[in-house]
Scaffold this motif. Structure first.
Motif, PDB file in Angstrom:
ATOM      1  N   LEU A   2       0.801  -1.219   0.000  1.00  0.00           N
ATOM      2  CA  LEU A   2       0.000   0.000   0.000  1.00  0.00           C
ATOM      3  C   LEU A   2       0.840   1.278   0.000  1.00  0.00           C
ATOM      4  O   LEU A   2       0.303   2.373   0.146  1.00  0.00           O
ATOM      5  CB  LEU A   2      -0.928   0.014   1.225  1.00  0.00           C
ATOM      6  CG  LEU A   2      -2.114  -0.949   1.170  1.00  0.00           C
ATOM      7  CD1 LEU A   2      -2.773  -1.096   2.529  1.00  0.00           C
ATOM      8  CD2 LEU A   2      -3.140  -0.487   0.151  1.00  0.00           C
ATOM      9  N   MET A   3       2.171   1.110  -0.110  1.00  0.00           N
ATOM     10  CA  MET A   3       3.036   2.287  -0.062  1.00  0.00           C
ATOM     11  C   MET A   3       4.002   2.255  -1.245  1.00  0.00           C
ATOM     12  O   MET A   3       4.647   1.239  -1.489  1.00  0.00           O
ATOM     13  CB  MET A   3       3.880   2.285   1.227  1.00  0.00           C
ATOM     14  CG  MET A   3       3.136   1.969   2.503  1.00  0.00           C
ATOM     15  SD  MET A   3       2.063   3.277   3.068  1.00  0.00           S
ATOM     16  CE  MET A   3       3.212   4.365   3.877  1.00  0.00           C
ATOM     17  N   VAL A   4       4.106   3.376  -1.939  1.00  0.00           N
ATOM     18  CA  VAL A   4       5.098   3.493  -3.014  1.00  0.00           C
ATOM     19  C   VAL A   4       6.256   4.332  -2.488  1.00  0.00           C
ATOM     20  O   VAL A   4       6.038   5.372  -1.869  1.00  0.00           O
ATOM     21  CB  VAL A   4       4.469   4.163  -4.261  1.00  0.00           C
ATOM     22  CG1 VAL A   4       5.540   4.602  -5.248  1.00  0.00           C
ATOM     23  CG2 VAL A   4       3.502   3.199  -4.932  1.00  0.00           C
ATOM     24  N   TYR A   5       7.473   3.844  -2.688  1.00  0.00           N
ATOM     25  CA  TYR A   5       8.663   4.579  -2.251  1.00  0.00           C
ATOM     26  C   TYR A   5       9.683   4.643  -3.391  1.00  0.00           C
ATOM     27  O   TYR A   5       9.711   3.738  -4.250  1.00  0.00           O
ATOM     28  CB  TYR A   5       9.329   3.859  -1.075  1.00  0.00           C
ATOM     29  CG  TYR A   5       8.573   3.953   0.219  1.00  0.00           C
ATOM     30  CD1 TYR A   5       8.440   5.165   0.893  1.00  0.00           C
ATOM     31  CD2 TYR A   5       7.999   2.815   0.780  1.00  0.00           C
ATOM     32  CE1 TYR A   5       7.743   5.242   2.084  1.00  0.00           C
ATOM     33  CE2 TYR A   5       7.305   2.885   1.985  1.00  0.00           C
ATOM     34  CZ  TYR A   5       7.186   4.106   2.629  1.00  0.00           C
ATOM     35  OH  TYR A   5       6.502   4.188   3.810  1.00  0.00           O
ATOM     36  N   PRO A   6      10.557   5.645  -3.366  1.00  0.00           N
ATOM     37  CA  PRO A   6      11.639   5.658  -4.360  1.00  0.00           C
ATOM     38  C   PRO A   6      12.565   4.462  -4.136  1.00  0.00           C
ATOM     39  O   PRO A   6      12.842   4.090  -2.991  1.00  0.00           O
ATOM     40  CB  PRO A   6      12.377   6.969  -4.063  1.00  0.00           C
ATOM     41  CG  PRO A   6      11.426   7.789  -3.258  1.00  0.00           C
ATOM     42  CD  PRO A   6      10.579   6.830  -2.482  1.00  0.00           C
ATOM     43  N   ILE A   7      13.003   3.882  -5.233  1.00  0.00           N
ATOM     44  CA  ILE A   7      14.001   2.815  -5.147  1.00  0.00           C
ATOM     45  C   ILE A   7      15.362   3.499  -5.178  1.00  0.00           C
ATOM     46  O   ILE A   7      15.552   4.464  -5.934  1.00  0.00           O
ATOM     47  CB  ILE A   7      13.855   1.830  -6.327  1.00  0.00           C
ATOM     48  CG1 ILE A   7      12.466   1.174  -6.270  1.00  0.00           C
ATOM     49  CG2 ILE A   7      14.955   0.771  -6.311  1.00  0.00           C
ATOM     50  CD1 ILE A   7      12.161   0.218  -7.402  1.00  0.00           C
ATOM     51  N   LYS A   8      16.293   3.036  -4.361  1.00  0.00           N
ATOM     52  CA  LYS A   8      17.603   3.699  -4.298  1.00  0.00           C
ATOM     53  C   LYS A   8      18.246   3.713  -5.682  1.00  0.00           C
ATOM     54  O   LYS A   8      18.160   2.726  -6.425  1.00  0.00           O
ATOM     55  CB  LYS A   8      18.487   3.012  -3.268  1.00  0.00           C
ATOM     56  CG  LYS A   8      18.028   3.348  -1.860  1.00  0.00           C
ATOM     57  CD  LYS A   8      19.041   3.001  -0.808  1.00  0.00           C
ATOM     58  CE  LYS A   8      18.576   3.598   0.524  1.00  0.00           C
ATOM     59  NZ  LYS A   8      19.270   3.050   1.666  1.00  0.00           N
ATOM     60  N   THR A  40      11.225  -1.115 -11.320  1.00  0.00           N
ATOM     61  CA  THR A  40      11.425   0.317 -11.134  1.00  0.00           C
ATOM     62  C   THR A  40      10.513   1.072 -12.098  1.00  0.00           C
ATOM     63  O   THR A  40      10.586   0.885 -13.307  1.00  0.00           O
ATOM     64  CB  THR A  40      12.895   0.695 -11.409  1.00  0.00           C
ATOM     65  OG1 THR A  40      13.726  -0.112 -10.576  1.00  0.00           O
ATOM     66  CG2 THR A  40      13.152   2.161 -11.103  1.00  0.00           C
ATOM     67  N   HIS A  41       9.665   1.915 -11.510  1.00  0.00           N
ATOM     68  CA  HIS A  41       8.744   2.692 -12.337  1.00  0.00           C
ATOM     69  C   HIS A  41       9.539   3.810 -13.008  1.00  0.00           C
ATOM     70  O   HIS A  41      10.669   4.100 -12.629  1.00  0.00           O
ATOM     71  CB  HIS A  41       7.638   3.251 -11.426  1.00  0.00           C
ATOM     72  CG  HIS A  41       6.374   3.566 -12.145  1.00  0.00           C
ATOM     73  ND1 HIS A  41       6.130   3.171 -13.432  1.00  0.00           N
ATOM     74  CD2 HIS A  41       5.262   4.270 -11.766  1.00  0.00           C
ATOM     75  CE1 HIS A  41       4.936   3.588 -13.803  1.00  0.00           C
ATOM     76  NE2 HIS A  41       4.387   4.260 -12.811  1.00  0.00           N
ATOM     77  N   VAL A  42       8.922   4.456 -13.978  1.00  0.00           N
ATOM     78  CA  VAL A  42       9.608   5.475 -14.766  1.00  0.00           C
ATOM     79  C   VAL A  42      10.158   6.609 -13.884  1.00  0.00           C
ATOM     80  O   VAL A  42      11.177   7.218 -14.197  1.00  0.00           O
ATOM     81  CB  VAL A  42       8.648   6.016 -15.862  1.00  0.00           C
ATOM     82  CG1 VAL A  42       7.458   6.712 -15.238  1.00  0.00           C
ATOM     83  CG2 VAL A  42       9.352   6.930 -16.823  1.00  0.00           C
ATOM     84  N   ASP A  43       9.511   6.861 -12.754  1.00  0.00           N
ATOM     85  CA  ASP A  43       9.987   7.923 -11.863  1.00  0.00           C
ATOM     86  C   ASP A  43      10.891   7.394 -10.759  1.00  0.00           C
ATOM     87  O   ASP A  43      11.147   8.071  -9.766  1.00  0.00           O
ATOM     88  CB  ASP A  43       8.801   8.695 -11.258  1.00  0.00           C
ATOM     89  CG  ASP A  43       7.847   7.789 -10.497  1.00  0.00           C
ATOM     90  OD1 ASP A  43       8.049   6.541 -10.488  1.00  0.00           O
ATOM     91  OD2 ASP A  43       6.877   8.302  -9.903  1.00  0.00           O
ATOM     92  N   GLY A  44      11.362   6.177 -10.925  1.00  0.00           N
ATOM     93  CA  GLY A  44      12.321   5.624  -9.961  1.00  0.00           C
ATOM     94  C   GLY A  44      11.696   5.074  -8.692  1.00  0.00           C
ATOM     95  O   GLY A  44      12.393   4.797  -7.714  1.00  0.00           O
ATOM     96  N   THR A  45      10.377   4.895  -8.700  1.00  0.00           N
ATOM     97  CA  THR A  45       9.711   4.385  -7.498  1.00  0.00           C
ATOM     98  C   THR A  45       9.326   2.914  -7.665  1.00  0.00           C
ATOM     99  O   THR A  45       9.407   2.366  -8.763  1.00  0.00           O
ATOM    100  CB  THR A  45       8.427   5.185  -7.194  1.00  0.00           C
ATOM    101  OG1 THR A  45       7.547   5.046  -8.311  1.00  0.00           O
ATOM    102  CG2 THR A  45       8.733   6.649  -6.939  1.00  0.00           C
ATOM    103  N   GLY A  46       8.904   2.312  -6.575  1.00  0.00           N
ATOM    104  CA  GLY A  46       8.415   0.937  -6.608  1.00  0.00           C
ATOM    105  C   GLY A  46       7.333   0.767  -5.562  1.00  0.00           C
ATOM    106  O   GLY A  46       7.402   1.361  -4.484  1.00  0.00           O
ATOM    107  N   ARG A  47       6.308  -0.028  -5.895  1.00  0.00           N
ATOM    108  CA  ARG A  47       5.238  -0.287  -4.909  1.00  0.00           C
ATOM    109  C   ARG A  47       5.602  -1.570  -4.181  1.00  0.00           C
ATOM    110  O   ARG A  47       5.165  -2.648  -4.536  1.00  0.00           O
ATOM    111  CB  ARG A  47       3.899  -0.404  -5.620  1.00  0.00           C
ATOM    112  CG  ARG A  47       2.722  -0.418  -4.647  1.00  0.00           C
ATOM    113  CD  ARG A  47       1.436  -0.548  -5.368  1.00  0.00           C
ATOM    114  NE  ARG A  47       1.348  -1.819  -6.081  1.00  0.00           N
ATOM    115  CZ  ARG A  47       0.367  -2.146  -6.906  1.00  0.00           C
ATOM    116  NH1 ARG A  47      -0.577  -1.294  -7.156  1.00  0.00           N
ATOM    117  NH2 ARG A  47       0.346  -3.319  -7.505  1.00  0.00           N
TER     118      ARG A  47
END
Ligand SMILES: [Fe+2]
Lengths: 81, 578
Positions: free
Chosen positions: B478-484, B495-502
């Protein structure tokens, strides 16, 4: 024999489709009547009386409405309203 | 004491059974009927709940319904009165179901379940509130519920203390964040009440600069937002209040573009519109959270309602609001309200102390090794059996590491919309092709959507720029955070286009077998992360039974199925390919 059976089945099917269609038409007619007389007349009346049911246009400082919804008496939960 | 909660007749019908304040069984009807978002009376879900305890409906102490139908009906009538004659078509379309089902809920429950006991009706947002507070780890919390609409309420907040909830304020229909999100979902050519999360994913591709994304300013004209987060939709841009269409021609004029044809490709401006919507959602959401904190002065937050599935916004709560701890009901939408109503009856109405914290979501049907064995033999399916758990874990990790697509069917089915390691499809996140393979072989979904990474909880902070300690809702995806940054290159498929991952975090306590599989994969790959996506065919609900699982594998390009102790290879069973 099979042909007769098929004919009877097709007749039965056609008969039930026919009644289904009649049912739909009656439903539409009845609902239209209710809509025009019930909803229509009440709307007319409410417009004459300038009664608003939703979306009041008054300018407000906040759109929060006070609710204060908490535990009530048990019997109130048996109600659907 | 047994209490059964029911939600149905809007979307996502479900049933949840609690015994002495603990969840025994809970499931959505769609998993049994195989109709996505099935809203009909959840007879299969109820029967599953009752069967799981070998009881009948008359053993139940109470049945609770997740809303007050007559108040909802009042709202529907008021809509007709306010917008006559525009509502004629909707009137004809919806009245029969009100007359036959929704207004006869007591009869329907009693008839369907042969039940003679008491039925209680709880306000919709109170059910949502109960679903995220009474099972949360908090003794005291601020509660926020946001959805499309319940009876009249679309947004509410309040406070929960021990076994009581007080909802303090609300925003009423037709002003609704959920309906705004659905309207733009429809505008962008996606399905309402189904694809809102796709728009959230699409938003990452759009321009997130409020100044240079023109659609942000256009769309802001459709909603008046106050400093305290309260808001009002400008109805001239919408149609949902009088028809089954979501938006009006004026919205097209406002956005200076036509609605997208679902068969046409997504263009730059569609992505910018999605980004504008997400930015507006977050503007309102964080203003609401700040207001709620000011009013409740409580640093714990419990969240529910369909909008609580907006994991992009959820991932920013700790950073952007005064709240320190969060708990979100994994079945945050209407499906979860059945659980809420059961808890509201148990804790609030009957005044029982809270004695349960929901740290898992495995409340659905399960199938024993014997049952699976019987299914495989009966259907002449070729399979092999693992000698023990270690062999199962080792082999599965190897198959995934060798870039196979592996379906994972273990234990009780998940509660809520996400597959969290019971009915999952797993793949190797190190494989740069994994996303395309998964899409081509199985999911056939929009290419812009990333797949979710599942990670061992202790290691999450090594790979993600997440809050520490990691909030519990991350266990439920339930939380999306930036992937290092350095990890993004290693894990392109998640890795999503904006560098995040759910991400989904897994602790050994919550799901030992799944956790051990991640550790086994780590031995081969060096990372305790897998791709985890739901085990279903596109357009169908997540699988429930061994039959659904096998059918899904043979209807897609899944290479292997690990079902309880058995390994089924697709290639060995090509006679069942269809
Ligand atoms: Fe809801």
């Amino acid at each position: 024999m099979v042909r007769i059976k098929n004919m009877v089945n097709e007749f039965k099917q056609g008969f039930s489709d026919y009644f289904l269609n009649i049912n739909v038409i009656i439903n539409i007619l009845l609902l239209s009547l209710v809509y025009l007389s019930g909803v229509g007349l009440t709307t007319l009346l409410s417009r004459l009386l300038k009664k608003k049911f939703i979306n009041s246009k008054t300018k407000r400082k906040t759109y929060w409405n006070n609710l204060n919804l908490k535990k009530e008496e048990l019997n109130r939960y048996y109600r659907q309203f | 004491m047994y209490i059964l909660g029911i939600s149905c007749y809007y979307h996502d019908a479900s049933a949840a059974l609690i015994r002495d304040g603990k969840i025994v069984a809970a499931a959505q009807e769609e998993r049994f009927s195989r109709i996505k978002h099935d809203m009909s009376f959840p007879i299969n879900a109820v029967n599953f709940c009752l069967k799981s305890l070998n009881i009948t409906a008359n053993d139940l102490d109470y049945i609770g319904f997740y809303e007050k139908p007559l108040i909802k009906f009042e709202r529907i009538l008021f809509q007709h009165l306010s917008f006559f004659p525009l509502t004629y078509k909707t009137f004809l379309k919806t009245m029969p179901s009100w007359i036959n089902q929704k207004l006869r809920i007591i009869t329907n429950i009693k008839k369907n379940l042969e039940y003679k006991g008491d039925i209680l009706f709880i306000q919709h947002h109170l059910s949502h509130a109960a679903s995220c507070f009474f099972v949360s780890p908090f003794e005291k919390a601020a509660i926020v519920t946001i959805d499309g609409v319940g009876e009249w309420t679309t947004t509410s907040y309040g406070k929960g203390i021990n076994n009581q909830i007080n909802l303090l304020q609300e925003i009423k229909f037709p002003s609704s964040l959920g309906l705004l999100y659905s309207a733009i979902t429809a505008f962008l050519g996606f399905k309402v009440n189904n694809s809102e999360y796709k728009i959230m994913g699409l938003s990452s591709y759009g321009n997130k600069n409020k100044k240079s994304n023109p659609y942000y300013n256009y769309l802001k004209k459709a909603i008046k937002i106050k400093k305290d987060g309260s808001f009002k939709l400008d109805l001239k841009y919408f149609k949902f209040h009088y028809s089954d269409k979501m938006f009006s021609k004026k919205l097209c004029d406002l956005l200076k573009t036509k609605p997208r044809n679902p068969n046409r490709p997504l263009s730059r401006h569609h992505k910018d519109i999605a980004a504008a919507l997400q930015m507006i959602y977050e503007d309102v959401f964080f203003k609401i959270l700040n207001h709620v904190y000011e009013k409740t002065l409580c640093s714990n937050l419990s969240l529910a309602g369909g909008c609580a599935l907006n994991s992009v916004a959820n991932g920013k709560i700790i950073r952007k609001s005064p709240f320190k701890k969060i708990w979100i009901q994994p079945a945050a939408g209407d499906g979860g309200a059945s659980l809420g109503v059961a808890y509201f009856i148990y804790n609030s109405i009957l005044n029982h102390k809270r004695n349960y914290v929901q740290d898992t979501c495995f409340f659905g049907p399960e199938f024993s090794t014997g049952q699976v064995h019987e299914f495989l033999d009966k259907n002449k399916i070729h399979y092999s059996k693992f000698k023990n758990k270690n062999e199962l874990l080792k082999k599965t990790a190897e198959l995934i590491y060798d870039n196979n697509i592996v379906a994972w069917f273990q234990g009780k089915m998940e509660w809520g919309p996400r597959a969290l390691g019971s009915r999952s499809i797993l793949a190797n996140p190190l494989n740069p092709e994994a996303k395309d393979i998964l899409n081509n072989k199985v999911k056939h979904r929009e290419s812009f959507r990333p797949f979710a990474p599942v990670v061992c909880k202790e290691d999450a902070a090594e790979y993600f720029e997440c809050d520490e300690p990691l909030p519990n809702p991350a266990d439920f995806m339930l939380m999306v955070y930036p992937i290092k940054k350095k990890i993004q290159k290693i894990l392109p498929s998640v890795t999503h286009v904006d560098g995040t991952g759910r991400l989904q975090s897994v602790s050994r306590k919550s799901n030992p077998l799944f956790y051990d599989l991640l550790r086994e994969f780590e031995k081969l790959s060096g990372i305790p992360i897998l791709i985890n996506t739901s085990f279903n065919i596109r357009g169908e609900p997540i699988v429930c039974t061994p039959y659904d699982a096998y059918r899904c594998m043979m209807g897609t390009g899944i290479d292997y199925l690990i079902i309880e102790n058995f390994l089924v290879k697709r290639e060995d069973n090509l006679q069942d390919k269809w």
